[in-house]
Design a protein around this motif. Sequence first.
Motif, PDB file in Angstrom:
ATOM      1  N   ASP A 143      -6.429  -8.541  10.302  1.00 57.44           N
ATOM      2  CA  ASP A 143      -5.618  -8.187   9.137  1.00 57.44           C
ATOM      3  C   ASP A 143      -4.576  -9.253   8.803  1.00 57.44           C
ATOM      4  O   ASP A 143      -4.363  -9.577   7.637  1.00 57.44           O
ATOM      5  CB  ASP A 143      -4.961  -6.825   9.369  1.00 57.44           C
ATOM      6  N   GLN A 144      -3.939  -9.805   9.852  1.00 56.50           N
ATOM      7  CA  GLN A 144      -2.939 -10.837   9.571  1.00 56.50           C
ATOM      8  C   GLN A 144      -3.588 -12.086   8.977  1.00 56.50           C
ATOM      9  O   GLN A 144      -3.020 -12.741   8.113  1.00 56.50           O
ATOM     10  CB  GLN A 144      -2.182 -11.189  10.859  1.00 56.50           C
ATOM     11  N   MET A 145      -4.776 -12.380   9.460  1.00 61.59           N
ATOM     12  CA  MET A 145      -5.484 -13.547   8.926  1.00 61.59           C
ATOM     13  C   MET A 145      -5.857 -13.337   7.458  1.00 61.59           C
ATOM     14  O   MET A 145      -5.727 -14.234   6.635  1.00 61.59           O
ATOM     15  CB  MET A 145      -6.759 -13.802   9.739  1.00 61.59           C
ATOM     16  N   ALA A 146      -6.348 -12.146   7.164  1.00 54.71           N
ATOM     17  CA  ALA A 146      -6.730 -11.844   5.786  1.00 54.71           C
ATOM     18  C   ALA A 146      -5.519 -11.975   4.869  1.00 54.71           C
ATOM     19  O   ALA A 146      -5.617 -12.496   3.751  1.00 54.71           O
ATOM     20  CB  ALA A 146      -7.328 -10.436   5.708  1.00 54.71           C
ATOM     21  N   LYS A 147      -4.365 -11.527   5.386  1.00 55.95           N
ATOM     22  CA  LYS A 147      -3.141 -11.606   4.605  1.00 55.95           C
ATOM     23  C   LYS A 147      -2.778 -13.058   4.300  1.00 55.95           C
ATOM     24  O   LYS A 147      -2.248 -13.377   3.236  1.00 55.95           O
ATOM     25  CB  LYS A 147      -1.994 -10.950   5.394  1.00 55.95           C
ATOM     26  N   ALA A 148      -3.100 -13.934   5.242  1.00 55.73           N
ATOM     27  CA  ALA A 148      -2.793 -15.346   5.062  1.00 55.73           C
ATOM     28  C   ALA A 148      -3.864 -16.065   4.244  1.00 55.73           C
ATOM     29  O   ALA A 148      -3.842 -17.294   4.112  1.00 55.73           O
ATOM     30  CB  ALA A 148      -2.643 -16.020   6.425  1.00 55.73           C
ATOM     31  N   GLY A 149      -4.812 -15.292   3.726  1.00 56.82           N
ATOM     32  CA  GLY A 149      -5.839 -15.893   2.875  1.00 56.82           C
ATOM     33  C   GLY A 149      -6.945 -16.575   3.649  1.00 56.82           C
ATOM     34  O   GLY A 149      -7.686 -17.387   3.111  1.00 56.82           O
ATOM     35  N   THR A 150      -7.053 -16.259   4.923  1.00 56.85           N
ATOM     36  CA  THR A 150      -8.157 -16.827   5.678  1.00 56.85           C
ATOM     37  C   THR A 150      -8.780 -15.724   6.522  1.00 56.85           C
ATOM     38  O   THR A 150      -8.606 -14.535   6.205  1.00 56.85           O
ATOM     39  CB  THR A 150      -7.686 -18.035   6.527  1.00 56.85           C
ATOM     40  N   MET A 151      -9.520 -16.093   7.563  1.00 58.73           N
ATOM     41  CA  MET A 151     -10.222 -15.075   8.342  1.00 58.73           C
ATOM     42  C   MET A 151     -10.139 -15.381   9.826  1.00 58.73           C
ATOM     43  O   MET A 151     -10.010 -16.534  10.224  1.00 58.73           O
ATOM     44  CB  MET A 151     -11.688 -15.051   7.927  1.00 58.73           C
ATOM     45  N   LEU A 152     -10.252 -14.324  10.617  1.00 56.00           N
ATOM     46  CA  LEU A 152     -10.295 -14.514  12.061  1.00 56.00           C
ATOM     47  C   LEU A 152     -11.685 -14.986  12.495  1.00 56.00           C
ATOM     48  O   LEU A 152     -11.846 -15.621  13.529  1.00 56.00           O
ATOM     49  CB  LEU A 152      -9.938 -13.199  12.771  1.00 56.00           C
ATOM     50  N   GLY A 153     -12.666 -14.631  11.673  1.00 54.35           N
ATOM     51  CA  GLY A 153     -14.031 -15.125  11.880  1.00 54.35           C
ATOM     52  C   GLY A 153     -14.536 -14.892  13.281  1.00 54.35           C
ATOM     53  O   GLY A 153     -14.406 -13.804  13.846  1.00 54.35           O
ATOM     54  N   SER A 154     -15.109 -15.938  13.850  1.00 50.16           N
ATOM     55  CA  SER A 154     -15.728 -15.824  15.167  1.00 50.16           C
ATOM     56  C   SER A 154     -14.795 -16.306  16.269  1.00 50.16           C
ATOM     57  O   SER A 154     -15.229 -16.510  17.395  1.00 50.16           O
ATOM     58  CB  SER A 154     -17.022 -16.633  15.184  1.00 50.16           C
ATOM     59  N   GLY A 155     -13.531 -16.510  15.927  1.00 50.05           N
ATOM     60  CA  GLY A 155     -12.559 -16.877  16.954  1.00 50.05           C
ATOM     61  C   GLY A 155     -12.598 -18.328  17.387  1.00 50.05           C
ATOM     62  O   GLY A 155     -12.056 -18.683  18.422  1.00 50.05           O
ATOM     63  N   GLY A 156     -13.226 -19.165  16.577  1.00 50.57           N
ATOM     64  CA  GLY A 156     -13.280 -20.587  16.909  1.00 50.57           C
ATOM     65  C   GLY A 156     -12.147 -21.320  16.215  1.00 50.57           C
ATOM     66  O   GLY A 156     -12.171 -21.550  15.007  1.00 50.57           O
ATOM     67  N   ILE A 157     -11.116 -21.676  16.982  1.00 53.79           N
ATOM     68  CA  ILE A 157      -9.937 -22.323  16.396  1.00 53.79           C
ATOM     69  C   ILE A 157     -10.119 -23.839  16.501  1.00 53.79           C
ATOM     70  O   ILE A 157     -10.228 -24.373  17.600  1.00 53.79           O
ATOM     71  CB  ILE A 157      -8.662 -21.870  17.127  1.00 53.79           C
ATOM     72  N   VAL A 158     -10.188 -24.493  15.362  1.00 49.92           N
ATOM     73  CA  VAL A 158     -10.407 -25.939  15.361  1.00 49.92           C
ATOM     74  C   VAL A 158      -9.122 -26.612  14.877  1.00 49.92           C
ATOM     75  O   VAL A 158      -8.643 -26.340  13.777  1.00 49.92           O
ATOM     76  CB  VAL A 158     -11.593 -26.324  14.451  1.00 49.92           C
ATOM     77  N   VAL A 159      -8.581 -27.461  15.716  1.00 52.10           N
ATOM     78  CA  VAL A 159      -7.264 -28.028  15.458  1.00 52.10           C
ATOM     79  C   VAL A 159      -7.394 -29.484  15.001  1.00 52.10           C
ATOM     80  O   VAL A 159      -8.088 -30.289  15.627  1.00 52.10           O
ATOM     81  CB  VAL A 159      -6.405 -27.938  16.734  1.00 52.10           C
ATOM     82  N   PRO A 176      -9.025 -21.551  11.516  1.00 57.76           N
ATOM     83  CA  PRO A 176      -8.676 -20.560  12.524  1.00 57.76           C
ATOM     84  C   PRO A 176      -9.835 -19.759  13.114  1.00 57.76           C
ATOM     85  O   PRO A 176      -9.670 -19.156  14.166  1.00 57.76           O
ATOM     86  CB  PRO A 176      -7.730 -19.628  11.769  1.00 57.76           C
ATOM     87  N   GLY A 177     -11.005 -19.729  12.463  1.00 55.78           N
ATOM     88  CA  GLY A 177     -12.019 -18.808  13.005  1.00 55.78           C
ATOM     89  C   GLY A 177     -13.437 -19.295  12.843  1.00 55.78           C
ATOM     90  O   GLY A 177     -14.340 -18.513  12.585  1.00 55.78           O
ATOM     91  N   GLY A 178     -13.640 -20.591  12.978  1.00 63.07           N
ATOM     92  CA  GLY A 178     -14.959 -21.144  12.703  1.00 63.07           C
ATOM     93  C   GLY A 178     -14.968 -21.793  11.338  1.00 63.07           C
ATOM     94  O   GLY A 178     -14.104 -21.504  10.489  1.00 63.07           O
ATOM     95  N   ALA A 179     -15.954 -22.674  11.126  1.00 59.04           N
ATOM     96  CA  ALA A 179     -15.943 -23.557   9.952  1.00 59.04           C
ATOM     97  C   ALA A 179     -15.827 -22.843   8.616  1.00 59.04           C
ATOM     98  O   ALA A 179     -15.359 -23.424   7.634  1.00 59.04           O
ATOM     99  CB  ALA A 179     -17.206 -24.418   9.967  1.00 59.04           C
ATOM    100  N   SER A 180     -16.257 -21.591   8.547  1.00 57.30           N
ATOM    101  CA  SER A 180     -16.271 -20.937   7.234  1.00 57.30           C
ATOM    102  C   SER A 180     -14.904 -20.379   6.837  1.00 57.30           C
ATOM    103  O   SER A 180     -14.749 -19.903   5.715  1.00 57.30           O
ATOM    104  CB  SER A 180     -17.314 -19.821   7.233  1.00 57.30           C
ATOM    105  N   CYS A 181     -13.933 -20.426   7.744  1.00 59.14           N
ATOM    106  CA  CYS A 181     -12.631 -19.844   7.424  1.00 59.14           C
ATOM    107  C   CYS A 181     -11.740 -20.869   6.738  1.00 59.14           C
ATOM    108  O   CYS A 181     -11.603 -21.995   7.208  1.00 59.14           O
ATOM    109  CB  CYS A 181     -11.965 -19.337   8.689  1.00 59.14           C
TER     110      CYS A 181
END
Lengths: 166, 781, 444
Positions: free
Chosen positions: C310-326, C290-295
Amino acid sequence: MATIPNSIFTPTTAARFDKLATIYPVKRSALVPMLLYAQDEIGYVSDPVVAEIAQRLDLLELDVRNVLSYYSMLRTVPAGKYNVQVCTNISCMLRGGFELLDHCKHTLGIGHKETTPDGLFSLEEVECIGACCWAPAVQVNYDFHDDLTPEKMDAVLDSYRAREPK
Amino acid sequence: MADVTFIVDGKTLTAPAGTLLIEACKSHGIEIPAFCYYPGLSLQAACRMCVVRIEKQPKLATACTTTVAEGMNVTTESPEIAQARKATLQLLLGNHPLDCPVCDAGGECELQDMTFKYGAADSFYAEPKNHRDEQKWSPVVYFDRPRCILCYRCVRMCGEGMDIFALGVQNRGSSSVIAPNIPAQLSGVVENGTELAQLDCEQCGMCIDACPVGALTSGTYRYKTRPWEMNHTATVCTHCGDGCKTTLGVRSVSDGSEIVRGDNRDKSGMNGDFLCNKGRYAFDFANNIERLTSPLIRKDGKLTPVSWDEALTFAGNKLRDLRQDRGPNSIGVIGSNRTTNEENYLLQKFARTVIGTNNIDHHRTADFVTLATSLQGATGRFASQHDVEKSPAILLVGGDPTNQAPLTAWNIRTNVRHNNARIYIANHEGIKLRRQAKAFVQVAPFGYGAFIESLKADNDFAKSLHAEEQLVVVVGNELRGGELASLIKALPHAKFALLADYANSRGASDMGLLPDVLPGYQSLAGSTIANEYAAADTPGLDLLAMFDAAAAGNLSALYVVGSNPVKRYGIDAVTLKSTFLIVQDLFLTETAALADVVFPAANLYEKSGSVTNSYGDLQLVSKAADKAGTRSDFELIVRLAGHMGHDLKTLVPFGKGLRSDMGQSRGAQSGEADRHSVWMTANNLEPKTSPFDPFAILDEIQRLVPGYDKLLRLQLLSGNDQHISPSASGLVQITTSRKDLVLPSADTLFTSGSLTRYSPMLQDVQRHQSTEVADHLASAD
Amino acid sequence: MPTLVSHPDEVKVLSKRFGLGAADIDKYIELDGYKATQKAIAEGPEWIINTMKASGLRGRGGAGFPTGMKWSFVPKVSEKPKYILVNGDESEPGTCKDHLVFREDPHAVIEGTIIAGLAIGSKMGFIYLRGEYRYLLNIVEKAVADAYAKGFLGKNIFGNEGVDFDIITQTGAGAYEVGEESALMESLEGKRGIPRIKPPFPAVVGLYGGPTVINNAETIANAPHILLMGGEAFAKLGTERNGGTRLFGISGHVERPGVYELPMGYSLRKAIYDVAGGIKDGKQLKAVVPGGASCPILKADEIDIGLDFDQMAKAGTMLGSGGIVVLDETVSIVEFALRTIRFYQHESCGWCIPCREGTDWIKKTLTRFHAGGGTKKDIDNIQYIADNMMGRTFCPLGDAAAMPTLGFVKKFRSEFEDYLAGARPANPLIQIQPVGEPEHAGAH
């Protein structure tokens, strides 16, 4: 700052370096750009480049080598005139980055960090180049080429070949 | 800073605010492991071994970068912490070659110790280890790259500690590697078809001592032995006047015990971490096959091996006859800068009481007589080596400590780094220490007189010097006599020290190896010591005058101990043709080659006693090695006196003191014997039953030599240094017409007088410096 | 050249000048350019910082630290000069938003830099671009020169006596690690990009030892917009504690990859299926980074969350740099994990043991595993190494390598086990290297 006698760089680059060493609060800050611009001109960071830059910035040659070996764009051996850098990182990989790399290997007949016998092309597999949304992407020297396919890649390579005098 | 109170592992501790947690714990006996942390060098936080749990912090914290704070609650050992350290070790060992069975560091390796402690022995990697070939960087420094754990201690030691910056970190990630300053393609050194990277530096080997593993190894020691197969003796280095401890590793060989290693990893002496090239490696002269191991007598013009008895009898009889026939003042004695205080004292006593002449001198390398007399009556004006390490301000006049007194240079740099000490330098050359200087004055060649004059003038340099309240002045051997005296006069509140050249140059002066003063710079007439000696009260011949007398046919005999004046002073062999020459030395030097009798002597590493460094810091010398066929200079002087028919009890006061039960040597109480004897020795109560016991003469030195009367035997025997100041008053008054015979040896980092040519290491390093890295020397400074 | 995309759900604040030729200074001025700077000069530092705080803007580089607060940490009085450092070393795989900002709106970055300078009392800013962005550096350098020519930079900017500000542009030379703020300062000082020990933090001891504000390029480019529209207005665009909009780069297996400006808290599912046009070629979604390779990776059934920190952190990941890789259903997680760790192994600076050795061993193990030489123990080992890197390294790169790795082996363990049992992707993306052959990347 006194200019360097018998600079190995062209007068333009030498003058640029003279200025670069003066604009920062600390002269050493010019080191990374200087190395990159020197490589742009000479083709790679040769021993004389290291020596002159060390002299320009009042550094030990060892300092320069420590820094230059850290950055992956800097090389100490020559590359081809056109350095083809294929990104295979995740976004590019998902859209055919490896396919593109293999295609380049076959077309150019060279592998990672190798140079064609005529010295025109060299090939490099690189990490993310910041063109993820336009993947797969390739950089030839500093030019971006994106949304590529093997066919488009051939056209890109041809466009560089076409720049050469017949 | 104010103390703070904090809790470590449930214990309440206090330490000054700002103390690093790792240091605060260490001083309370709590050891926190670390590879990259090294006291006194910059912080890295790279090895992650010192992780601890600090209450209210989300992650484990590094104790090497955390400063203690009031109320901090720290856990240094727990299953969580042990696991973190274990995992780090497992990762390290994954690429480590684990060639411990042949590794020089095996048995004294921090990685081994940590692995043992945290049990990271399981291996779960199937891939090949990252390998790189070993590199020879110089004759004395080898780098076994796969063993390196990248703690960067060597890089910092070389850069921050030595101010050389010959080592760097190159590449990145798992390709990171420590690299020397001359890359392979520029070294011009090719071995087996491969270009070799080279190290252009002072070859001090500090990087090797700092290395926690066996990545950096010494050219003189590598693959020679195992650490536990050596005995280790801490003694004082023979090579310069700084007085560094060097810990010698010795092992038994067929003709005694040989030194295989020198280092200072135990930080045993006043030098702390430090050792230079010579202190670390230049012990090899002792093992040189050219060592003399049999007495020689000239027979039919050729020096021929004879028995000890024959040689001593011959020399003793000859000296006695010449004294009777031609008078005591026809005989001269020349002493050494490298023999112990006890030997020097004994030698001048031999000259003055056995022969009966003041014709005694030595190769003087600094003008200590002027120093002592100029500071006569003052207290606290003689600087110790420790002052250079701690004083807030230092003036360096002349000299180049980097090359001549490397510990002094190290201490100056450390003082600047740790305490922001202010360094002032006046020199006729732009010496390397200039980089640490707050102010530098360029002095014209032979222009120190003018510089001293300028201190009275109104200039910035003089003003800042006079404003310094605690100034230590370190004076190179360019200054002596009147110039030195006027410098001392110009800075009436400063402490002074002179830089001299060898292990006991100062001791040679202090012990009276001088024709015009007695030990402790006492007058030839009227002083206590003069009265006790009842010797001649007229000054004797100095070193050059002795050779003049010899040339004129007026010197019947010359006794040279551990000195090579023929080479040093360029004496023509013909000069000595009518002089009976006795030489005792390690090698057949230019002087020994002319002798009628030669005695093979032990060197400083093969004897016990004490030496005094340039600063007047007295230290114990301990016998480390042994060479069959040689004897200590002390024993040789005593035996020669004996063979002259002298009553030895008047020369060496042995057999005095209490006789006592030495305690049990076996069983549960056996340790008592050692403690008992140490106590007795410290209180001058041990028996000293032999005339060859240097401590017997030390009793007399303490009794008669001003300054040395204050030394504490227990401090000496414990290996601590003590600062000696010549007596406050009653010293000889020197006249302005006094001859100045100081001849600096001009040694460098890679020479040590006549010993140079007998040290293969020094020869190799000189070759390396002059050829392999010569082109790069200019850019290093 | 990168193509610009658009979608009706976008809320264009930062990107409103994209495609309008705003790299030209006159065009930029026409589009309300440099008004915010003049307002900032008039209103003063306190107003700037309060407005930034009110905007709820959080750092767009990845860590999400509130920008206004960061600026307020800088001491008012400092013996050493203060600096602004713009982090344009955009290197997180999946992220190419700053690329567009520099290309389409370089003056917004310059304006933001001046504004940050005004806020903290700095007179010099640096804009650091990764070395690969040479053509963008040329654009930014021209923009800076134009701004000097207009008197917007240099002495007495906008005619205000005593208000000086200079900008120096700087290029890197290829190093992901330099994106870390203290490594960035080292690089700018001409050194190896090794992070610094913290504390002290850059706000106190930063560039050349002076107090320094380091902001991501997107973050800083938001500043002029926020000053013009007001902090509260910006904040309202997003969710609670996640003010405003941000640039999301959607890449990988979607029909319309591109950089979209969406309000904070926008649905991840909608971003993929509506904004980016859904999964490419009608395939099924397998997972999203969801937020770049490190998430840490999200599985297909975990995408019903809002895109904010905050929602991302709750889901156990991060918003990071906003790079969504599908990733579509065809992707082998083993391959994806291998390519991810190869990146971190290549980019680890090597300073600390857990990251240097950990990334290397995970890469080595996964390479063999991928080549068919794996064992069940390897999966445990990979997880063990990553577990022991987490929180133990000198800088966040170790976590950045460990977190996605843990995500792969924990969420997709069965895929690793199936791989062992012989299951291979129908269309392998990475050619299997015979073990012992030289590898692709990483031969640095």
